[in-house]
Design a protein around this motif. Sequence first.
Motif, mmCIF file in Angstrom:
data_model
loop_
_atom_site.group_PDB
_atom_site.id
_atom_site.type_symbol
_atom_site.label_atom_id
_atom_site.label_comp_id
_atom_site.label_asym_id
_atom_site.label_seq_id
_atom_site.Cartn_x
_atom_site.Cartn_y
_atom_site.Cartn_z
ATOM 1 N N VAL A 15 56.516 52.913 35.233
ATOM 2 C CA VAL A 15 56.040 51.601 35.662
ATOM 3 C C VAL A 15 56.843 51.098 36.838
ATOM 4 O O VAL A 15 56.317 50.642 37.846
ATOM 5 C CB VAL A 15 56.086 50.603 34.484
ATOM 6 N N SER A 18 56.128 52.645 40.161
ATOM 7 C CA SER A 18 54.919 52.176 40.827
ATOM 8 C C SER A 18 55.102 50.768 41.372
ATOM 9 O O SER A 18 54.141 50.055 41.628
ATOM 10 C CB SER A 18 53.737 52.212 39.848
ATOM 11 N N GLN A 20 56.017 48.166 39.783
ATOM 12 C CA GLN A 20 55.557 47.181 38.818
ATOM 13 C C GLN A 20 56.622 47.083 37.738
ATOM 14 O O GLN A 20 57.443 47.985 37.582
ATOM 15 C CB GLN A 20 54.205 47.623 38.230
ATOM 16 N N ASP A 53 47.349 48.914 43.269
ATOM 17 C CA ASP A 53 46.178 49.397 42.545
ATOM 18 C C ASP A 53 46.623 50.428 41.513
ATOM 19 O O ASP A 53 47.344 51.377 41.838
ATOM 20 C CB ASP A 53 45.174 50.045 43.498
ATOM 21 N N GLN A 54 46.201 50.250 40.276
ATOM 22 C CA GLN A 54 46.412 51.252 39.256
ATOM 23 C C GLN A 54 45.387 52.363 39.435
ATOM 24 O O GLN A 54 44.396 52.186 40.147
ATOM 25 C CB GLN A 54 46.283 50.621 37.858
ATOM 26 N N ARG A 110 43.131 59.241 39.977
ATOM 27 C CA ARG A 110 44.506 59.524 39.550
ATOM 28 C C ARG A 110 45.306 60.260 40.631
ATOM 29 O O ARG A 110 46.481 60.578 40.428
ATOM 30 C CB ARG A 110 44.501 60.327 38.250
#
Length: 491
Positions: A15, A18, A20, A53-54, A110
């Motif tokens: 996490v 990324s 985040q 963006d995930q 992905r």
Amino acid sequence: MLKSVLFTLALNSAVLGSQQVPLDFQSDSTTCVLAGGTAKPATWLEKYGPQIDQPFSGPLSFSHLPYHRCLEDEDINFDIAILGMPFDTGVTYRNGARFGPYAIRSGSRRQREARGYTMSWGNNPFESGLKIIDCGDVPVNPFDNALAVDQMQVAYATLLARAVPAQAASFPDGSKVLASRPFGSDGLQKPRIIGLGGDHTIVLPILRSLHQIYGPISVIHFDAHLDTWASYPGQNSEQSRVTHGTFFYLAQEEGLLSNQSIHAGIRCKLAGVADLENDEAVGFQVISTDDIDDLGIPEIIQRIRRRIGSNPVYLSLDIDVIDPGLAPATGTPEAGGWTTRELKRIIRGLAGLNFVGADIVEVAPAYDSAEITGIAAADFVHDFLSLFSVPKPPSPPSSTEEANRNEASFSHTSPFILPNIPLASNVHENTVIAQVVAQEFKDVYNNSKSNMVCDRYAQRARAATTAHLNACCMGFQFLPQAPVMFDVPAS
């Protein structure tokens, strides 16, 4: 337990990597003070940072690449562009490939710049220094094939005419991307386009556009079908000759091909030997699906490379070259195809040829299951990006490199050094230790049961106790709950 600790560390690492923060993260910056001492809640940017963006969120572009409407924004330049061509009214069986560009982009969710490195290629194409963007789709007319073919040709030629970025392309380690930009007949470097079909008819306007830049070119054609027939059986008009099974014949008629092209993966039913004779006249050699068993992948790669030589070459991949058990979403499926892994290996062996463009076609997601075809197609496009950014095929690691890599993997992932595991004073307690440790290893290594890693671990355990060594081996071999004790001579 170790498993929960490792899971927590991995989750936090993923996490935070990324940009985040974990959901339970408590920030002190919940408010900020304005002039005059007034407090207000912290904004998202102040508390959490950029709005990333995930894999499952954000606008749909290939691998979350920057998205541009390149056909109308004439100031946009690039080295490699992704271009959708949602045309499917040239098919002879099942339609639906107009949704192929969407399905391939969805299958790429992905994939992204931050996680683009593959062990098979040994690089991340997004770190090559090449400017790679998604140029959206050509807005083809779904009612008039002649108009749609012209629209695709104009769109492709428009993008081919763009200047490439000025910066030199190289990977982070400083190695140059020697195969980054082909040269046109005018002596200038040209960008490259990866087309997302659409049915295979899209290749005719593409070849017409490429001919304006490079002259006659060779084609590497991965497909279950020849696509060199003169026309579809029955009454024909001039326009009805343009189909997904005739475009190579028409390209040869127009002088677009070099007479040094090759098919690979062919297994379709034929009218007879005459079809093969016609195919040879169009300028193709044939590698059948069965040849992978008789010749092997290395020989197939060499035959393709010998056939193409140094010619400008275009790669066209019909997803039906893959067995329909692995890629069912296509309009004309044929049983007995290659596996995804086999084709990926062949593609890697073609690096260094003078590629001027590529496409992947005939993905019709209405016939898919759990997106497996779209995901496979997206992975092939990722291979194309690496193919365009390296000067030669990746070399397999030497035995020494492999040993070092496994040693590094072992050292990084191992939660234990065996001699530090407490040794009990009796067999019963040692047995319990072995059980517990074996379960921990089963959890940690369930996705990496490497014999070399196990052997390396065993070597470190030689000076330890029998219970320790049992624990190691049980972790990989998944022995029954009651461990079997055995003697191991010390080294």
